[in-house]
Design a protein around this motif. Structure first.
Motif, PDB file in Angstrom:
ATOM      1  N   THR A  18      40.985  37.778  49.732  1.00 14.80           N
ATOM      2  CA  THR A  18      40.021  37.575  50.746  1.00 14.80           C
ATOM      3  C   THR A  18      38.812  37.186  50.299  1.00 14.80           C
ATOM      4  O   THR A  18      38.665  36.818  49.102  1.00 14.80           O
ATOM      5  N   TYR A  19      37.802  37.133  51.263  1.00 14.55           N
ATOM      6  CA  TYR A  19      36.762  36.459  50.726  1.00 14.55           C
ATOM      7  C   TYR A  19      35.898  37.249  49.811  1.00 14.55           C
ATOM      8  O   TYR A  19      35.400  36.730  48.808  1.00 14.55           O
ATOM      9  N   ALA A  20      36.089  38.432  49.994  1.00 16.89           N
ATOM     10  CA  ALA A  20      35.411  39.240  49.109  1.00 16.89           C
ATOM     11  C   ALA A  20      35.826  39.259  47.580  1.00 16.89           C
ATOM     12  O   ALA A  20      35.295  39.187  46.383  1.00 16.89           O
ATOM     13  N   GLU A  21      37.273  39.360  47.711  1.00 15.07           N
ATOM     14  CA  GLU A  21      38.081  38.933  46.448  1.00 15.07           C
ATOM     15  C   GLU A  21      37.475  37.657  45.775  1.00 15.07           C
ATOM     16  O   GLU A  21      37.581  37.700  44.698  1.00 15.07           O
ATOM     17  N   THR A  23      34.820  35.818  46.018  1.00 13.74           N
ATOM     18  CA  THR A  23      33.681  35.880  45.480  1.00 13.74           C
ATOM     19  C   THR A  23      33.301  36.625  44.532  1.00 13.74           C
ATOM     20  O   THR A  23      32.155  36.747  43.653  1.00 13.74           O
ATOM     21  N   GLU A  24      34.161  37.646  44.156  1.00 16.13           N
ATOM     22  CA  GLU A  24      34.107  38.646  42.924  1.00 16.13           C
ATOM     23  C   GLU A  24      35.017  38.023  41.618  1.00 16.13           C
ATOM     24  O   GLU A  24      34.619  38.434  40.443  1.00 16.13           O
ATOM     25  N   LEU A  25      35.271  36.664  41.856  1.00 21.45           N
ATOM     26  CA  LEU A  25      35.934  35.897  40.475  1.00 21.45           C
ATOM     27  C   LEU A  25      34.954  35.420  39.834  1.00 21.45           C
ATOM     28  O   LEU A  25      33.818  35.327  40.211  1.00 21.45           O
ATOM     29  N   ASP A  26      35.286  34.755  38.611  1.00 18.86           N
ATOM     30  CA  ASP A  26      34.239  34.130  37.886  1.00 18.86           C
ATOM     31  C   ASP A  26      33.795  32.904  38.602  1.00 18.86           C
ATOM     32  O   ASP A  26      34.605  31.945  38.807  1.00 18.86           O
ATOM     33  N   ILE A  27      32.352  32.933  39.031  1.00 19.97           N
ATOM     34  CA  ILE A  27      31.848  31.851  39.740  1.00 19.97           C
ATOM     35  C   ILE A  27      31.442  30.896  39.034  1.00 19.97           C
ATOM     36  O   ILE A  27      30.695  30.988  37.956  1.00 19.97           O
ATOM     37  N   ALA A  54      34.639  29.544  43.249  1.00 23.96           N
ATOM     38  CA  ALA A  54      35.545  29.989  42.278  1.00 23.96           C
ATOM     39  C   ALA A  54      36.409  28.671  41.622  1.00 23.96           C
ATOM     40  O   ALA A  54      36.504  27.935  42.573  1.00 23.96           O
TER      41      ALA A  54
END
Length: 221
Positions: A18-21, A23-27, A54
């Protein structure tokens, strides 16, 4: 809220997030110049921006491309397809699934909520906007939209420059007139810019500092 991305095809393990997942990755954050293959000499279809997203490489490694999966086919929400060489998206350059541009959420016209950025490739083989699907396949197995219409499968950006000033048809005051612009060769870099006026010998312009190898360089003579 309902956006998802699927990574399927020739992979060990399909991925969906998902979008939330995402944006939680190493950006990562990178200044990258983008160019349209249709940009004429001196044209405006080139631009530089600071992109945030990401790393594409991380997500592809999570899916695990199988041997022979040399093409990434990305699809936008309207079904448009773009094919990108898998190796170039995973060779360490700042290829990303971008979610922000110049400090703001990605504008709709630039592909909100998510788009692909791959430095060094023209947009028609790298820059899918409004992306919802990634399929690992091969160049032999599938031709994306523009390749079906006779365009090249692989399209590295060619070295180019643009004069920004003086603009055409400008009335100039006699005297010393600066000639200035930008030059780019994404993922290759610019070492020198030369200027010739009315067929006179080429002279070397002054270069601004290089931000990154994927960013255009300003020059002035």
């Amino acid at each position: 809220e309902d956006w998802t991305l699927r990574i399927t095809g020739m992979v060990d393990e399909p991925v969906e997030l998902t979008y939330a997942e995402l944006t939680e990755l190493d950006i990562v954050e990178a200044d990258i110049t983008m160019t349209c293959v249709s940009n004429p000499v001196g044209g405006r279809y080139a631009g530089n921006a600071r992109w945030v997203g990401a790393p594409l490489k991380d997500l592809l490694e999570e899916a695990g491309p199988l041997p022979g999966a040399d093409q990434i086919v990305s699809r936008s929400v309207d079904g448009f397809t773009i094919g990108t060489p898998t190796g170039l998206a995973m060779d360490g350059r700042d290829a990303m699934l971008a979610v922000a541009m110049n400090g703001e959420p990605l504008p709709i016209v630039h592909g909100f909520p998510v788009r692909i950025i791959v430095p060094g490739l023209y947009g028609y083989v790298s820059a899918t906007k409004w992306i919802v699907d990634i399929e690992l396949t091969s160049f032999d197995a599938y031709d994306p939209y523009w390749v079906q219409r006779g365009w090249a499968e692989r399209a590295p950006i060619k070295t180019m420059s643009r004069i920004g000033t003086p603009s055409p048809f400008l009335n100039l005051v006699p005297g010393e007139i600066p000639i200035a612009g930008v030059a780019w060769a994404q993922h290759v870099g610019i070492d020198r810019v030369e200027v010739s006026i009315d067929g006179a010998p080429w002279v070397t312009a002054e270069l601004a500092g290089e931000d990154t190898v994927d960013t255009w360089r300003q020059w002035v003579y």
